[in-house]
Design an enzyme around this catalytic site. Structure first.
Site, PDB file in Angstrom:
ATOM      1  N   GLN A  78       0.842  -1.198   0.000  1.00 44.95           N
ATOM      2  CA  GLN A  78       0.000   0.000   0.000  1.00 44.95           C
ATOM      3  C   GLN A  78       0.882   1.253   0.000  1.00 44.95           C
ATOM      4  OE1 GLN A  78      -3.572  -0.294   0.289  1.00 44.95           O
ATOM      5  NE2 GLN A  78      -3.554   1.843  -0.255  1.00 44.95           N
ATOM      6  N   PHE A  79       1.431   1.615  -1.168  1.00 45.41           N
ATOM      7  CA  PHE A  79       2.333   2.761  -1.235  1.00 45.41           C
ATOM      8  C   PHE A  79       1.642   4.059  -0.855  1.00 45.41           C
ATOM      9  CE2 PHE A  79       0.438   3.007  -5.419  1.00 45.41           C
ATOM     10  CZ  PHE A  79       0.413   4.371  -5.711  1.00 45.41           C
ATOM     11  N   THR A  80       0.323   4.126  -0.973  1.00 46.82           N
ATOM     12  CA  THR A  80      -0.394   5.363  -0.667  1.00 46.82           C
ATOM     13  C   THR A  80      -0.381   5.709   0.824  1.00 46.82           C
ATOM     14  OG1 THR A  80      -2.517   4.213  -0.539  1.00 46.82           O
ATOM     15  CG2 THR A  80      -1.897   5.150  -2.687  1.00 46.82           C
TER      16      THR A  80
END
Length: 150
Positions: A78-80
């Protein structure tokens, strides 16, 4: 390294209309990675997740870990989680590690969590367009950042 941990009754990841991972009672772990993350972050965070006492005991008090309830774990990249939102209305993801750095750290975290839990940890697919479905239990949602250990 940052995680959003959700206590779930069940969770699944679907990619292109196919369920690629599905768990029952346990933890859905959304994992965000930055360039400065190290094996120390992996070890510390995995240990914290494995021993976090967020499951109810016989009196309904959150006093048991995923280890104690023999729960399942599902890790989703989940890079966000590292979005910068201070300026403007479009988040910047410049702090999130690029795949060349993030994938080995992601895989190492999953392996360490498997060791700490002494069981298979299911995952989504790094970088894929995933549909995550869950039934949050509580709801209980915890955010932990390995850079804020103090």
């Amino acid at each position: 390294m940052k995680v959003v941990i959700q206590r779930v009754l069940k969770a699944s990841v679907t990619i292109e209309d196919k369920i690629v991972a599905s768990i029952g009672h346990g933890l859905l772990i959304l994992l965000g990675i930055v360039d400065k993350d190290t094996q120390e972050d992996i070890n510390w965070l995995s240990n914290k997740v494995a021993n976090l006492r967020i499951f109810g005991n016989e009196n309904g008090v959150m006093n048991k870990s995923i280890l104690e309830i023999h729960g399942d774990a599902l890790v989703v990249s989940q890079f966000t989680l590292h979005a910068l939102t201070k300026k403007g209305n479009r988040p910047s993801y410049i702090k999130a590690a690029k795949p060349a750095v993030a994938i080995p750290i992601y895989e190492a975290f999953v392996k360490q969590l498997e060791l700490d839990l002494n069981k298979k940890v299911l995952t989504g697919e790094f970088g894929a367009d995933m549909k995550v479905e869950l039934t949050n239990d509580g709801p209980v949602t915890i955010i932990i950042d390995s850079k804020n250990k103090e």
